[in-house]
Structure formats: structure tokens, C-alpha cells
Design a protein around this motif. Structure first.
Motif: not given
Length: 384
Positions: A308-321
Motif C-alpha cells: 500500500i503506497e500513500n504518496p500524500n504521506v511523508d512517512g517511513p516504510k513498514i513491513a508487517i508479517v
């Protein structure tokens, strides 16, 4: 009892059996039970190789191991005429006899159905923790773990008096004290809100409200500020949800659940891997509200990977197992992370550590319900 009456009863019983035998023979086999949300056993084939006889005697064929007869028995049960009605009748009979459980599902207060939780296999728990700790060693990004308690724990006061049930809180505390990952607690906030509708009454998942509180716990663990609940607007998208616990219980007399959302689709880009190839996905699959398995409304159902990519948010990248609890949590997370990568180990056997490195992931979460974590046999990709 007279002889004529005995003959009549015997004939009636034989006629009953013959009727169902004929109906079963002429009725086409079903492949899927929408009510139980599972594939049904098909007629097993007995091949020549199943009769393995050699010298010394080899009895490893399906016929000799009992595998064929086991499958055939399951086939007869799954394809029995009017099966759904008989399952419901059995549950109703259990209730009339004063029993409070059917197929490991308790009939609880407030129209709630709760699956029994048994003491987990200690070796399986240790093995899964070993895999998780190996991931911590293999990656440079912080790894977090949280176990989501089920309604069997938070709503234990609804269980029938004296119902056998293992202590999920004790299991959580044991695991939290043994892992090398950064453990954060999801239990306390759910316990504090136990009087609210944080779980479905007919399903094992938490509701969107329960997922919100799980989101708050995650944000606190990261030192990030969560969006206040009173600033979100609840939207009910279905009032006719019967979940997996309802299906397996045989109970047919409880009221359906509602499915709510609090975050309208913010226009994020979702890429899903349902069949091994990337395709356009969605946070909310509205057409799924027309089928029995309405929980697949969230993210569209099982998939090996979703991004899921949100171009409107300048936040970190997270992975969820993750397991399926995460699907209703994701909408809240879209407000904070530029990319969210969801990895399902049931279908994705690739190295998790390599994936984190290849995609410049900033942090990794292992987020599972307690019951799934202590039984899952697919954690080995964490150690690659």
C-alpha cells in the motif's frame, strides 16, 4: 412392543437410510460450503499404487495406511444430503440438552460465539520464537512483535461457567519475556475497552473498533501520535455479517454482526499478489459484502503480498508479517506510513530479511493473534 410394530419401525428406519442413500447418489457433489467457508472433500480416487505389496511387505499405500478410508469418511460427511440443516439441528439439540459447546465453540452470553483456546504446544511456540529471533539477527531494521488476544480472553466473562479454557494472557507474557524482538503490548488497551464492541460476536477477528485500539498500541510503541477516535466517523457497511465461528458452531439462532469502517479510502495505491502476479488491489473490496465471507471486504482476502503506497504521506516504510487481523488495521496505518508491505507466510516462502533489505524497509512488525502464532507452522522464512 408387538412384533408388527417392531417390523414397522425397522422398515421405517431402513427406508430412511435408503432414501438418503438414493438422494446422496443422485445429488451432484458440492465443492465449496459457503456457510462453513471451506472446500469440501471430493470423492477420493483409489489407484493401483495404493495397494503396495512387495517383499518384504510394503503397506505404505493409502489403502493400508487408512488414508483412503479417512478421506472417504470425510467425503461422506461433507456430501451428506442437507448437511447444513443437520449441522444446525445438532447444535440446537446440544443446547436443549444443556450443553454449552459444539465443535469447540462455546455458546456464550450476549449472543456471542467463542472458540475454545487450548494449551499450546510448547515446542511449536519455541520453534516460532527461534525463527523470529533469527530474523532479528539477520536484519538491521528494528523488529517488533505483538500478539493480539482473542475474545476468549478479553471476553472471558461471557464464557459458560466452568468452561475449560487455557490462559492466553499467561501465554502472551511468556512469549513477551523470551523474544529478542521489541515486544509491545496489545492486551491492556483491549482489556481496558472490553465493554465495547471490539470483537465480532460470530467471528474470531477483532472489529474495526478493536483494530483501532490495536493501532493506538502500535503508535505508542513507535512514539508516534495516533488519530483520536472522536475525530473519525464510523460508517456501517454491512449489518448481515456471520463469521467463521458462526459457521463452525452450527448455531443458527444468533443475530448477525455489523461491519464498520472509520477511515474512508484515502486514495492510496494498493498492489496485491493473489495469484503470484501483481495486480491492482484495494483497501476495501465492496463486492465482498455480497458473499458469506464478508471479512474479505478488508483488502480483498488472502494474498501472499500486498503493498500500500500513500504518496500524500511523508512517512517511513513498514513491513508487517501478518495474519488476517491486520487487514482491518491497515486503513488506520495509511495515515502515517508512505508504504505498508503486508507479508503472509502461508503463501510467501521467500526470505523476509532479504525482502526488507531489497525494499528499503524502515521497520518490521510481526503481528499475529495468539491462537495463530502458537499453531502456525510457516514461520521458517523468517530465518532465511
Amino acid at each position: 412392543m408387538s412384533k408388527k410394530y417392531s417390523i414397522f419401525i425397522s422398515a421405517l428406519f431402513c427406508g430412511f437410510l435408503a432414501l438418503f442413500m438414493v438422494v446422496g447418489a443422485i445429488s451432484p457433489d458440492k465443492t465449496f460450503s459457503e456457510l462453513e467457508n471451506r472446500n469440501l472433500q471430493q470423492l477420493p480416487k483409489l489407484e493401483a499404487e495404493d495397494f503396495k505389496l512387495a517383499w518384504p511387505i510394503d503397506q505404505s499405500g493409502d489403502f493400508f495406511t487408512g488414508e483412503f478410508m479417512s478421506q472417504f469418511e470425510t467425503y461422506l460427511n461433507d456430501q451428506f444430503p442437507l448437511r447444513d440443516g443437520w449441522v444446525g439441528l445438532k447444535a440446537a439439540t446440544e443446547l436443549m440438552l444443556g450443553k454449552k459447546e459444539n465443535n469447540n465453540v462455546y455458546f456464550c452470553d450476549k449472543g456471542t460465539l467463542i472458540t475454545r483456546f487450548d494449551e499450546p504446544n510448547a515446542q511449536r511456540v519455541t520453534t516460532n520464537l527461534t525463527y523470529l529471533d533469527k530474523l532479528v539477527e539477520l536484519t538491521d531494521v528494528p523488529v517488533y512483535l505483538s500478539l493480539i488476544p482473542g475474545s476468549v480472553s478479553i471476553w472471558a466473562d461471557r464464557l459458560p461457567e466452568g468452561a475449560p479454557n487455557a490462559d492466553q494472557k499467561a501465554v502472551i507474557d511468556d512469549i513477551a519475556g523470551r523474544t529478542q524482538a521489541n515486544y509491545y503490548d496489545s492486551y491492556q488497551i483491549l482489556w481496558d475497552h472490553r465493554d465495547e464492541d471490539i470483537y465480532y460476536r460470530t467471528d474470531h477477528h477483532w472489529t474495526s473498533l478493536g483494530a483501532y485500539y490495536g493501532y493506538v498500541a502500535m503508535m505508542e510503541a513507535l512514539g508516534m501520535e495516533s488519530v483520536p477516535l472522536d475525530s473519525l466517523t464510523k460508517q456501517t457497511v454491512s449489518e448481515e455479517f456471520y463469521g467463521t465461528t458462526f459457521s463452525s458452531s452450527g448455531v443458527r439462532w444468533v443475530e448477525p454482526d455489523c461491519i464498520d469502517i472509520y477511515v474512508p479510502d484515502p486514495g492510496v495505491k494498493v498492489t496485491s499478489w493473489f495469484t503470484g502476479e501483481p495486480e491492482e488491489g484495494r483497501l476495501y473490496a465492496w463486492e465482498k459484502l455480497e458473499i458469506k465471507d464478508k471479512y474479505t471486504f478488508f483488502m480483498g482476502g488472502n494474498q501472499s503480498l500486498a503493498v500500500i503506497e500513500n504518496p500524500n504521506v511523508d512517512g517511513p516504510k513498514i513491513a508487517i508479517v501478518r495474519d488476517s487481523y491486520t487487514d482491518s488495521l491497515v486503513p488506520f496505518l495509511t495515515q502515517h506510513f508512505s508504504e505498508i508491505h503486508l507479508i503472509d507466510l502461508r503463501y510467501n516462502r521467500n526470505s523476509v530479511a532479504q525482502y526488507l533489505a531489497d525494499n528499503d524497509i524502515d521497520m518490521c512488525f510481526v503481528l499475529y493473534s495468539v491462537s495463530n502464532f502458537v499453531t502456525d507452522t510457516n514461520f521458517f522464512p523468517l530465518a532465511r
